[in-house]
Write a protein that holds these residues in place. Sequence first.
Motif, PDB file in Angstrom:
ATOM      1  N   LYS A 220       0.853  -1.191   0.000  1.00 33.35           N
ATOM      2  CA  LYS A 220       0.000   0.000   0.000  1.00 33.35           C
ATOM      3  C   LYS A 220       0.892   1.245   0.000  1.00 33.35           C
ATOM      4  O   LYS A 220       1.673   1.432  -0.915  1.00 33.35           O
ATOM      5  N   ASP A 221       0.827   2.081   1.025  1.00 31.36           N
ATOM      6  CA  ASP A 221       1.603   3.321   1.000  1.00 31.36           C
ATOM      7  C   ASP A 221       2.889   3.233   1.807  1.00 31.36           C
ATOM      8  O   ASP A 221       3.566   4.244   2.009  1.00 31.36           O
ATOM      9  N   ARG A 222       3.244   2.043   2.255  1.00 34.97           N
ATOM     10  CA  ARG A 222       4.476   1.902   3.036  1.00 34.97           C
ATOM     11  C   ARG A 222       5.691   2.128   2.134  1.00 34.97           C
ATOM     12  O   ARG A 222       5.802   1.535   1.079  1.00 34.97           O
ATOM     13  N   ALA A 223       6.618   2.960   2.597  1.00 34.37           N
ATOM     14  CA  ALA A 223       7.815   3.244   1.816  1.00 34.37           C
ATOM     15  C   ALA A 223       8.971   2.325   2.181  1.00 34.37           C
ATOM     16  O   ALA A 223       9.942   2.209   1.425  1.00 34.37           O
ATOM     17  N   GLU A 224       8.883   1.677   3.327  1.00 31.50           N
ATOM     18  CA  GLU A 224       9.958   0.794   3.781  1.00 31.50           C
ATOM     19  C   GLU A 224       9.353  -0.440   4.446  1.00 31.50           C
ATOM     20  O   GLU A 224       8.465  -0.319   5.280  1.00 31.50           O
ATOM     21  N   LEU A 225       9.837  -1.609   4.048  1.00 30.14           N
ATOM     22  CA  LEU A 225       9.286  -2.863   4.540  1.00 30.14           C
ATOM     23  C   LEU A 225      10.396  -3.737   5.100  1.00 30.14           C
ATOM     24  O   LEU A 225      11.407  -3.960   4.409  1.00 30.14           O
ATOM     25  N   PRO A 226      10.256  -4.253   6.316  1.00 34.18           N
ATOM     26  CA  PRO A 226      11.228  -5.225   6.812  1.00 34.18           C
ATOM     27  C   PRO A 226      11.273  -6.428   5.880  1.00 34.18           C
ATOM     28  O   PRO A 226      10.232  -6.908   5.416  1.00 34.18           O
ATOM     29  N   LEU A 227      12.460  -6.911   5.608  1.00 31.21           N
ATOM     30  CA  LEU A 227      12.624  -8.021   4.670  1.00 31.21           C
ATOM     31  C   LEU A 227      11.840  -9.249   5.127  1.00 31.21           C
ATOM     32  O   LEU A 227      11.248  -9.961   4.315  1.00 31.21           O
ATOM     33  N   GLY A 250      15.321 -17.245  -2.604  1.00 29.59           N
ATOM     34  CA  GLY A 250      14.575 -16.930  -3.818  1.00 29.59           C
ATOM     35  C   GLY A 250      14.000 -15.528  -3.787  1.00 29.59           C
ATOM     36  O   GLY A 250      13.975 -14.829  -4.804  1.00 29.59           O
ATOM     37  N   LEU A 251      13.518 -15.115  -2.615  1.00 26.43           N
ATOM     38  CA  LEU A 251      12.983 -13.765  -2.471  1.00 26.43           C
ATOM     39  C   LEU A 251      14.074 -12.726  -2.711  1.00 26.43           C
ATOM     40  O   LEU A 251      13.860 -11.742  -3.432  1.00 26.43           O
ATOM     41  N   LEU A 252      15.239 -12.938  -2.124  1.00 24.52           N
ATOM     42  CA  LEU A 252      16.334 -11.987  -2.320  1.00 24.52           C
ATOM     43  C   LEU A 252      16.718 -11.896  -3.796  1.00 24.52           C
ATOM     44  O   LEU A 252      16.957 -10.807  -4.324  1.00 24.52           O
ATOM     45  N   ALA A 253      16.783 -13.037  -4.459  1.00 25.35           N
ATOM     46  CA  ALA A 253      17.123 -13.034  -5.881  1.00 25.35           C
ATOM     47  C   ALA A 253      16.115 -12.209  -6.674  1.00 25.35           C
ATOM     48  O   ALA A 253      16.490 -11.437  -7.572  1.00 25.35           O
ATOM     49  N   MET A 254      14.841 -12.353  -6.351  1.00 24.93           N
ATOM     50  CA  MET A 254      13.804 -11.579  -7.036  1.00 24.93           C
ATOM     51  C   MET A 254      13.942 -10.094  -6.734  1.00 24.93           C
ATOM     52  O   MET A 254      13.861  -9.243  -7.638  1.00 24.93           O
ATOM     53  N   LEU A 255      14.166  -9.745  -5.483  1.00 23.03           N
ATOM     54  CA  LEU A 255      14.280  -8.336  -5.108  1.00 23.03           C
ATOM     55  C   LEU A 255      15.497  -7.689  -5.756  1.00 23.03           C
ATOM     56  O   LEU A 255      15.436  -6.527  -6.189  1.00 23.03           O
ATOM     57  N   TYR A 256      16.596  -8.416  -5.861  1.00 24.14           N
ATOM     58  CA  TYR A 256      17.780  -7.848  -6.508  1.00 24.14           C
ATOM     59  C   TYR A 256      17.541  -7.633  -8.005  1.00 24.14           C
ATOM     60  O   TYR A 256      18.076  -6.698  -8.594  1.00 24.14           O
ATOM     61  N   ARG A 257      16.741  -8.490  -8.628  1.00 23.05           N
ATOM     62  CA  ARG A 257      16.365  -8.258 -10.028  1.00 23.05           C
ATOM     63  C   ARG A 257      15.612  -6.943 -10.161  1.00 23.05           C
ATOM     64  O   ARG A 257      15.851  -6.153 -11.085  1.00 23.05           O
ATOM     65  N   MET A 258      14.673  -6.710  -9.228  1.00 21.33           N
ATOM     66  CA  MET A 258      13.895  -5.482  -9.291  1.00 21.33           C
ATOM     67  C   MET A 258      14.719  -4.264  -8.895  1.00 21.33           C
ATOM     68  O   MET A 258      14.463  -3.145  -9.349  1.00 21.33           O
ATOM     69  N   GLU A 259      15.737  -4.463  -8.065  1.00 21.75           N
ATOM     70  CA  GLU A 259      16.594  -3.350  -7.664  1.00 21.75           C
ATOM     71  C   GLU A 259      17.296  -2.745  -8.876  1.00 21.75           C
ATOM     72  O   GLU A 259      17.471  -1.520  -8.966  1.00 21.75           O
ATOM     73  N   ARG A 260      17.656  -3.586  -9.840  1.00 21.07           N
ATOM     74  CA  ARG A 260      18.331  -3.089 -11.041  1.00 21.07           C
ATOM     75  C   ARG A 260      17.434  -2.170 -11.870  1.00 21.07           C
ATOM     76  O   ARG A 260      17.923  -1.353 -12.641  1.00 21.07           O
ATOM     77  N   SER A 261      16.132  -2.302 -11.692  1.00 22.30           N
ATOM     78  CA  SER A 261      15.207  -1.435 -12.426  1.00 22.30           C
ATOM     79  C   SER A 261      15.036  -0.076 -11.766  1.00 22.30           C
ATOM     80  O   SER A 261      14.429   0.829 -12.346  1.00 22.30           O
ATOM     81  N   GLY A 262      15.528   0.044 -10.536  1.00 24.05           N
ATOM     82  CA  GLY A 262      15.371   1.285  -9.795  1.00 24.05           C
ATOM     83  C   GLY A 262      14.062   1.403  -9.043  1.00 24.05           C
ATOM     84  O   GLY A 262      13.789   2.416  -8.397  1.00 24.05           O
ATOM     85  N   ALA A 263      13.248   0.350  -9.087  1.00 21.55           N
ATOM     86  CA  ALA A 263      11.930   0.417  -8.458  1.00 21.55           C
ATOM     87  C   ALA A 263      11.997   0.278  -6.950  1.00 21.55           C
ATOM     88  O   ALA A 263      11.107   0.738  -6.233  1.00 21.55           O
ATOM     89  N   GLY A 271      22.901  -2.965  10.215  1.00 23.41           N
ATOM     90  CA  GLY A 271      21.915  -3.670  11.021  1.00 23.41           C
ATOM     91  C   GLY A 271      20.524  -3.680  10.443  1.00 23.41           C
ATOM     92  O   GLY A 271      19.581  -4.136  11.101  1.00 23.41           O
ATOM     93  N   LEU A 272      20.367  -3.179   9.222  1.00 18.49           N
ATOM     94  CA  LEU A 272      19.045  -3.137   8.595  1.00 18.49           C
ATOM     95  C   LEU A 272      18.855  -4.305   7.643  1.00 18.49           C
ATOM     96  O   LEU A 272      19.794  -4.763   7.007  1.00 18.49           O
ATOM     97  N   ASP A 273      17.641  -4.779   7.561  1.00 21.88           N
ATOM     98  CA  ASP A 273      17.217  -5.751   6.555  1.00 21.88           C
ATOM     99  C   ASP A 273      15.861  -5.284   6.054  1.00 21.88           C
ATOM    100  O   ASP A 273      14.826  -5.772   6.501  1.00 21.88           O
ATOM    101  N   VAL A 274      15.883  -4.321   5.124  1.00 25.14           N
ATOM    102  CA  VAL A 274      14.633  -3.705   4.694  1.00 25.14           C
ATOM    103  C   VAL A 274      14.611  -3.573   3.178  1.00 25.14           C
ATOM    104  O   VAL A 274      15.647  -3.613   2.504  1.00 25.14           O
TER     105      VAL A 274
END
Length: 298
Positions: A220-227, A250-263, A271-274
């Motif tokens: 929804k409108d959350r800008a930061e989500l705990p992993l 698998g989740l990390l692999a997917m998130l890193y794919r999306m990170e390359r898009s800048g999204a 100490g963060l995992d977000v």
Amino acid sequence: MKFKGHESFAIRRGWLYKGMKHVRERGDIFLAKDAMEELGLGSNMVKSLRYWMQATGLTEETSEGSHRVQKLTELGELIWREDPYIEEIGTLWLLHAHLATREEFATSWHFFFQRFLMQEFTKEDFVHALRGEADAAESSLASDFDCILATYIPRTLLKGRVDPESNIDCPLGALGLLRPVSVDGTGGKEGKSKVYRRELQDSANIPPEIFLAVLLAFAKDRAELPLQDVLSGTEEMAGAGRTFGLDFAGLLAMLYRMERSGALQVVRTAGLDVVRIRTKEPPLAWAERYYEGLVGEG
């Protein structure tokens, strides 16, 4: 909470196209006197399709005067425009994500994917776990479990040889989320409970734009989500990892794919995992990108 709204019928091939087509032409089709004739379905199947159209997020039902009518949602309009015959894997994931997270409409599906944590299980395991939380007849919970199996496991795996022309299989079986394992480790002896297993998904086979569309809808409108919340969910938010059948890697692999898009940005320092959401585009804009990419491939 809602149980057995499916009338013991899983979604069949061609049903959702049929439903969208008729809802666009006539919003009151499911309650019309000639519904069976127009839809070419029996009475209970008409009720089942009415339920599935809403449970998958394709339609919403409202009152107009003394009548109940359905209309396509924004998701339904998008899918009708881009993939009306429900053929693309991204479309199947979008429909599954709605079904697996709508606690008020598909309670057993929500419980199975978000809260029932057993990797290998029997019908008895599921019914016993859900009975601890749901005020419903055991027969209804058992019927929901059977329908979950029929939704995600092709009949060739459940029942052996099936007529290849049959349209009974649910298209969501192509996602490969569940499979039968054995019969309680006995190789199929009578009187034993059948065992089923969740199948971990390869993130490379999930369209990243579809994953992001679903994650944004959950956030929804959350800008930061705990992993961990992205993986497993919370009381307020469904877990994208659980919905897509991904483990932590698998989740990390997917998130890193999306990170390359800048999204989005994955932060695992100090100490963060977000996961920080960077895109300002709404969820369905990313789903549209997925379909635009398919056109480009063609």
